[in-house]
Design an enzyme around this catalytic site. Structure first.
Site, PDB file in Angstrom:
ATOM      1  N   CYS A   1       0.853  -1.181   0.000  1.00  0.00           N
ATOM      2  CA  CYS A   1       0.000   0.000   0.000  1.00  0.00           C
ATOM      3  C   CYS A   1       0.894   1.238   0.000  1.00  0.00           C
ATOM      4  O   CYS A   1       1.986   1.220   0.548  1.00  0.00           O
ATOM      5  CB  CYS A   1      -0.924   0.101   1.197  1.00  0.00           C
ATOM      6  SG  CYS A   1      -2.051  -1.271   1.379  1.00  0.00           S
TER       7      CYS A   1
ATOM      8  N   ARG B   1       3.825  -0.478  -4.990  1.00  0.00           N
ATOM      9  CA  ARG B   1       3.561  -1.021  -3.648  1.00  0.00           C
ATOM     10  C   ARG B   1       2.202  -1.707  -3.552  1.00  0.00           C
ATOM     11  O   ARG B   1       1.889  -2.346  -2.557  1.00  0.00           O
ATOM     12  CB  ARG B   1       3.623   0.101  -2.607  1.00  0.00           C
ATOM     13  CG  ARG B   1       4.991   0.709  -2.473  1.00  0.00           C
ATOM     14  CD  ARG B   1       4.944   1.843  -1.483  1.00  0.00           C
ATOM     15  NE  ARG B   1       4.722   1.376  -0.141  1.00  0.00           N
ATOM     16  CZ  ARG B   1       5.673   1.163   0.749  1.00  0.00           C
ATOM     17  NH1 ARG B   1       6.924   1.370   0.432  1.00  0.00           N
ATOM     18  NH2 ARG B   1       5.394   0.743   1.958  1.00  0.00           N
TER      19      ARG B   1
ATOM     20  N   TRP C   1      -3.031  -2.534  -1.617  1.00  0.00           N
ATOM     21  CA  TRP C   1      -2.799  -3.965  -1.820  1.00  0.00           C
ATOM     22  C   TRP C   1      -3.642  -4.631  -0.744  1.00  0.00           C
ATOM     23  O   TRP C   1      -3.334  -4.534   0.448  1.00  0.00           O
ATOM     24  CB  TRP C   1      -1.316  -4.277  -1.647  1.00  0.00           C
ATOM     25  CG  TRP C   1      -0.937  -5.678  -1.999  1.00  0.00           C
ATOM     26  CD1 TRP C   1      -0.598  -6.142  -3.233  1.00  0.00           C
ATOM     27  CD2 TRP C   1      -0.842  -6.797  -1.116  1.00  0.00           C
ATOM     28  NE1 TRP C   1      -0.303  -7.482  -3.172  1.00  0.00           N
ATOM     29  CE2 TRP C   1      -0.450  -7.908  -1.884  1.00  0.00           C
ATOM     30  CE3 TRP C   1      -1.065  -6.982   0.251  1.00  0.00           C
ATOM     31  CZ2 TRP C   1      -0.257  -9.177  -1.343  1.00  0.00           C
ATOM     32  CZ3 TRP C   1      -0.875  -8.242   0.807  1.00  0.00           C
ATOM     33  CH2 TRP C   1      -0.475  -9.326  -0.001  1.00  0.00           C
TER      34      TRP C   1
ATOM     35  N   ASN D   1      -1.537   2.076   5.946  1.00  0.00           N
ATOM     36  CA  ASN D   1      -0.724   0.953   5.449  1.00  0.00           C
ATOM     37  C   ASN D   1      -0.621  -0.073   6.544  1.00  0.00           C
ATOM     38  O   ASN D   1      -0.510   0.313   7.702  1.00  0.00           O
ATOM     39  CB  ASN D   1       0.741   1.417   5.322  1.00  0.00           C
ATOM     40  CG  ASN D   1       1.094   1.845   3.961  1.00  0.00           C
ATOM     41  OD1 ASN D   1       0.317   1.675   3.048  1.00  0.00           O
ATOM     42  ND2 ASN D   1       2.269   2.398   3.838  1.00  0.00           N
ATOM     43  N   GLY D   2      -0.528  -1.338   6.204  1.00  0.00           N
ATOM     44  CA  GLY D   2      -0.257  -2.327   7.255  1.00  0.00           C
ATOM     45  C   GLY D   2      -1.538  -2.920   7.811  1.00  0.00           C
ATOM     46  O   GLY D   2      -2.608  -2.827   7.202  1.00  0.00           O
TER      47      GLY D   2
ATOM     48  N   GLU E   1      15.655 -18.861  -8.708  1.00  0.00           N
ATOM     49  CA  GLU E   1      15.325 -17.468  -9.005  1.00  0.00           C
ATOM     50  C   GLU E   1      14.722 -17.360 -10.408  1.00  0.00           C
ATOM     51  O   GLU E   1      13.769 -16.606 -10.634  1.00  0.00           O
ATOM     52  CB  GLU E   1      16.595 -16.602  -8.862  1.00  0.00           C
ATOM     53  CG  GLU E   1      16.451 -15.147  -9.237  1.00  0.00           C
ATOM     54  CD  GLU E   1      15.376 -14.379  -8.494  1.00  0.00           C
ATOM     55  OE1 GLU E   1      14.854 -14.861  -7.476  1.00  0.00           O
ATOM     56  OE2 GLU E   1      15.027 -13.282  -8.968  1.00  0.00           O
TER      57      GLU E   1
ATOM     58  N   LYS F   1      11.002 -15.878 -11.182  1.00  0.00           N
ATOM     59  CA  LYS F   1      10.735 -14.778 -12.132  1.00  0.00           C
ATOM     60  C   LYS F   1       9.650 -15.175 -13.117  1.00  0.00           C
ATOM     61  O   LYS F   1       8.752 -14.405 -13.403  1.00  0.00           O
ATOM     62  CB  LYS F   1      11.988 -14.399 -12.929  1.00  0.00           C
ATOM     63  CG  LYS F   1      13.061 -13.591 -12.262  1.00  0.00           C
ATOM     64  CD  LYS F   1      12.723 -12.159 -11.974  1.00  0.00           C
ATOM     65  CE  LYS F   1      12.088 -12.014 -10.631  1.00  0.00           C
ATOM     66  NZ  LYS F   1      12.898 -11.879  -9.480  1.00  0.00           N
TER      67      LYS F   1
ATOM     68  N   GLU G   1       6.269 -15.250 -11.390  1.00  0.00           N
ATOM     69  CA  GLU G   1       5.799 -13.927 -10.981  1.00  0.00           C
ATOM     70  C   GLU G   1       5.187 -13.140 -12.128  1.00  0.00           C
ATOM     71  O   GLU G   1       4.150 -12.504 -11.959  1.00  0.00           O
ATOM     72  CB  GLU G   1       6.975 -13.098 -10.426  1.00  0.00           C
ATOM     73  CG  GLU G   1       7.368 -13.425  -9.020  1.00  0.00           C
ATOM     74  CD  GLU G   1       8.537 -12.572  -8.546  1.00  0.00           C
ATOM     75  OE1 GLU G   1       8.451 -12.021  -7.443  1.00  0.00           O
ATOM     76  OE2 GLU G   1       9.544 -12.445  -9.274  1.00  0.00           O
TER      77      GLU G   1
ATOM     78  N   HIS H   1      14.576 -38.337  -8.155  1.00  0.00           N
ATOM     79  CA  HIS H   1      13.868 -38.717  -6.928  1.00  0.00           C
ATOM     80  C   HIS H   1      12.428 -38.203  -6.924  1.00  0.00           C
ATOM     81  O   HIS H   1      11.868 -37.943  -5.866  1.00  0.00           O
ATOM     82  CB  HIS H   1      14.633 -38.205  -5.708  1.00  0.00           C
ATOM     83  CG  HIS H   1      16.012 -38.773  -5.620  1.00  0.00           C
ATOM     84  ND1 HIS H   1      16.246 -40.111  -5.399  1.00  0.00           N
ATOM     85  CD2 HIS H   1      17.225 -38.212  -5.787  1.00  0.00           C
ATOM     86  CE1 HIS H   1      17.551 -40.343  -5.402  1.00  0.00           C
ATOM     87  NE2 HIS H   1      18.167 -39.194  -5.651  1.00  0.00           N
TER      88      HIS H   1
ATOM     89  N   LYS I   1       5.660  -4.837  -4.244  1.00  0.00           N
ATOM     90  CA  LYS I   1       7.118  -4.718  -4.190  1.00  0.00           C
ATOM     91  C   LYS I   1       7.636  -4.778  -2.765  1.00  0.00           C
ATOM     92  O   LYS I   1       8.689  -5.323  -2.486  1.00  0.00           O
ATOM     93  CB  LYS I   1       7.500  -3.379  -4.832  1.00  0.00           C
ATOM     94  CG  LYS I   1       8.975  -3.126  -4.889  1.00  0.00           C
ATOM     95  CD  LYS I   1       9.526  -3.601  -6.202  1.00  0.00           C
ATOM     96  CE  LYS I   1      11.013  -3.595  -6.258  1.00  0.00           C
ATOM     97  NZ  LYS I   1      11.501  -4.767  -6.986  1.00  0.00           N
TER      98      LYS I   1
HETATM   99  C1  G6P Z   1       8.218  -9.088  -2.430  1.00  0.00           C
HETATM  100  C2  G6P Z   1       8.781  -8.659  -3.761  1.00  0.00           C
HETATM  101  C3  G6P Z   1       9.965  -9.534  -4.133  1.00  0.00           C
HETATM  102  C4  G6P Z   1      11.004  -9.502  -3.018  1.00  0.00           C
HETATM  103  C5  G6P Z   1      10.401  -9.896  -1.671  1.00  0.00           C
HETATM  104  C6  G6P Z   1      11.360  -9.615  -0.527  1.00  0.00           C
HETATM  105  O1  G6P Z   1       7.621 -10.320  -2.535  1.00  0.00           O
HETATM  106  O2  G6P Z   1       7.790  -8.733  -4.770  1.00  0.00           O
HETATM  107  O3  G6P Z   1      10.545  -9.053  -5.334  1.00  0.00           O
HETATM  108  O4  G6P Z   1      12.041 -10.382  -3.343  1.00  0.00           O
HETATM  109  O5  G6P Z   1       9.230  -9.110  -1.420  1.00  0.00           O
HETATM  110  O6  G6P Z   1      11.532  -8.238  -0.444  1.00  0.00           O
HETATM  111  P1  G6P Z   1      12.800  -7.515   0.117  1.00  0.00           P
HETATM  112  O7  G6P Z   1      12.486  -6.054  -0.045  1.00  0.00           O
HETATM  113  O8  G6P Z   1      12.922  -7.883   1.561  1.00  0.00           O
HETATM  114  O9  G6P Z   1      13.965  -7.933  -0.677  1.00  0.00           O
END
Ligand code: G6P
Length: 609
Positions: free
Chosen positions: A2, A27, A74, A99-100, A482, A486, A489, A505, A604
């Protein structure tokens, strides 16, 4: 998670608030809203979806006024809908953005309902709004009402409140969720991230935990958690750090992928020389404790967690220091063993991830030798609360899927590995070789980026797939993870990563012609083993996509497509191999037509549990 923007000014603030929301959209982007004091009443407009929808609505019905608050959401409590969007109102005069999470909102809602407050949304924010209204009736002062409310609600939040009966005032409060005050001349602002305010100011005050502040056009008064007036430092922020512009690129993600050579150079600048790592780069006093460090505990979430997983291989192989890596949301809720001489390392691009922050706070009570954060945001909570910090200098990352933050985290972790390794027998010759590899890294990434066109063509073969499997071995296994993250996501293709040796396995049962298998295969000591794993997959009819350098001797044919990756030193290979996987996800997502920079359901900066 948010985004909040607020302003108290003489000029009309709707456009400032909207621009702030656009900059904060990373956000959260389920819905957006704004309330401005127009004359003696509140003009509120809310819309489901992106800030663009709100902007269109305001263009049709302009709002006029110098004091206002705005929010991009969000969803946590209640679906994304107009009635759940912020700002929330009480008695048509109090407006609140938040927020939160307010944890005790159910109890408070029951009490307030009994007192006659009617609720129009499912949000915890509306509970806070009515609570502030009730307390203002009792105290006759909005500041005191917010201060009292902060003592009643539990949870982690940031909030901004206005009252249409007093148009030259905004009250803001921080408890666990970041808030920054922007200082203007004859006008003041607030936001959950300074990025939102860079068009209007470069002077910022970061509020501390428990702070409540009263902003008017001319004054800023801050009170600490005990209600005592306090002075907080004013920070000047270089406007160059404003990278909220896509430039020539179609998406922020692509821009950020291509910024990686520059970002890596910035991360290394002044931190290495031809002989090795410069001393003092982890802060005054860090080297005094390095001799005592016997174990490193890394805690992080998401992509940052993958950086930690790569670093585990490095710490144990090059620095001779044992290392454990854990997801923050697990770590914080289990009983863990603290090894003697343990350094607690958090990794975070935002510095505000709620679980990682909670893990740090817990670790500080549990006898760790010291804490270090590797972070991309100066002044963030993790930076302020850790004993030591190391900034990744990637610049603001806007694309929700992390790219340049990840590769600069890896570079930073390598510097830490070398710094600790010196005390554990890493020879100066070895250190020299490693910094030489680091110096070449920006150039290697540039070469890896040259595969962009080839990967774009390859991506077409993925667009109709529902699943994909990523394989890697050793320090490339987390890179495979990773890569899979990606793809999930941003393209919404279900993707999993396995250590290639684990395939037999279980996951090998999934393999058929509809399951593309992506392999990261640098020419290293595990290559022969990996070749065998690849043959096992080929024998079962899957199409393979192998990212390898020429020396690895993979050849393209009907069942195997090989993408050349520049030959690179073993130590930097995980960083270089990340790049083609980022490009692959990006192009698949573009072909599928998803929202690359703001994929569905994600945010984010995750400042809630
Ligand atoms: C969210 C973001 C990710 C990030 C993760 C951890 O899920 O979308 O891209 O890796 O948070 O965030 P940080 O700011 O702690 O790296």
């Amino acid at each position: 998670m948010c985004g909040i923007v607020g302003a108290v000014a003489q000029r009309d603030v709707a456009e400032i608030l909207l621009e702030g929301l656009r900059r904060l959209e990373y956000r959260g982007y389920d819905s957006a809203g704004l309330a401005v004091i127009q004359g003696k009443t509140l003009a509120r407009i809310r819309r489901v979806g992106k800030v663009k929808n709100l902007t269109d609505a305001i263009n049709e019905n302009p709002v006029i006024g110098g004091t206002g608050i705005a929010h991009t959401r969000w969803a946590t409590h209640g679906e994304p809908s107009e009635r759940n969007a912020h700002p929330h109102l009480s008695n048509e005069n109090i407006a609140v953005v938040h927020n939160g999470i307010i944890e005790n909102y159910k109890e408070l809602k029951n009490e307030l309902s009994k007192e006659g407050y009617a609720f129009t949304s499912e949000t915890d924010t509306e509970v806070l709004t009515h609570l502030i209204h009730k307390l203002q009736n009792e105290t006759k002062d909005l500041l005191s009402a917010v201060q009292k409310a902060t003592k009643i609600v539990t949870g982690a939040y940031g909030t901004a409140v206005i009252d249409s009966n007093n148009s030259d005032q905004m009250i803001v409060a921080r408890s666990g969720s970041p808030l920054v005050i922007g200082l203007g001349i004859g006008e003041h602002f607030v936001a959950s991230d300074q990025l939102a305010l860079l068009p209007v100011t470069s002077r910022f005050i970061y509020l501390e935990e428990g702070d409540v502040a009263r902003l008017t056009r001319k004054t800023v008064e801050i009170f600490d958690k005990n209600g005592q007036p306090v002075d907080r430092k004013i920070n000047l922020v270089d406007a160059k750090s404003d990278s909220a512009d896509k430039g020539e690129y179609r998406h922020y993600m692509m821009k950020e992928i291509f910024e990686q050579p520059t970002c890596v150079r910035q991360t290394l600048e002044g931190r290495i020389n031809t002989q090795g790592v410069e001393s003092g780069i982890f802060g005054n006093g860090f080297e005094a404790i390095t001799g005592q460090i016997k174990h490193v505990t890394i805690v992080a979430c998401g992509t940052s967690y993958h950086a930690g997983m790569v670093a585990k291989y490095w710490f144990e192989q090059y620095a001779g220091v044992s290392c454990s890596v854990e997801i923050a949301s697990e770590f914080r809720y289990r009983k863990f063993y603290v090894h003697e001489g343990s350094l607690f390392v958090s990794i975070s691009q935002s510095g505000e991830t709620a679980d990682t922050l909670a893990a740090l706070r817990l670790a500080k009570e549990q006898g760790y030798l010291s804490s270090l954060t590797i972070c991309n945001v100066m002044g963030s909570s993790l930076v302020r609360e850790s004993d030591f910090n190391f900034m990744t200098r990637a610049g603001t990352e806007i694309g929700v899927a992390s790219t340049k933050a990840f590769t600069t985290q890896l570079v930073s972790l390598l510097l830490l590995v070398l710094t600790l390794g010196r005390h554990k027998g890493l020879t100066s010759d070895h250190e020299k070789e490693m910094v030489a590899a680091l110096m070449q890294l920006p150039g290697k990434i540039e070469q890896a980026l040259m595969a962009n066109d080839v990967i774009e063509t390859l991506a077409e073969e993925f667009a109709d797939k529902n699943h994909a499997l990523f394989l890697g071995r050793g320090d490339q296994y987390p890179i495979a993870m990773e890569g899979a993250l990606k793809l999930k996501e941003i393209s919404y293709i279900h993707a999993e990563a396995y250590a290639a040796g684990e395939l037999k396995h279980g996951p090998i049962a999934l393999i058929d012609a509809d399951m593309p298998v992506i392999v990261v295969a640098p020419n290293n000591e595990l290559l022969e083993k990996l070749h065998s794993n690849v043959e096992e997959v080929r024998a079962r009819g899957s199409i393979l996509y192998v990212f390898a350098d020429k020396a690895a001797k993979f050849e393209s044919d009907d069942t195997q497509k090989v993408v050349d990756v520049v030959a690179t030193e073993a130590i930097t290979a995980p960083i270089v191999y990340t790049v083609p996987l980022q490009l692959l996800s990006y192009h698949v997502a573009v072909i599928k037509g998803t929202d690359v920079d703001q994929p569905r359901n994600l945010a984010k900066s995750v400042t809630v549990e």
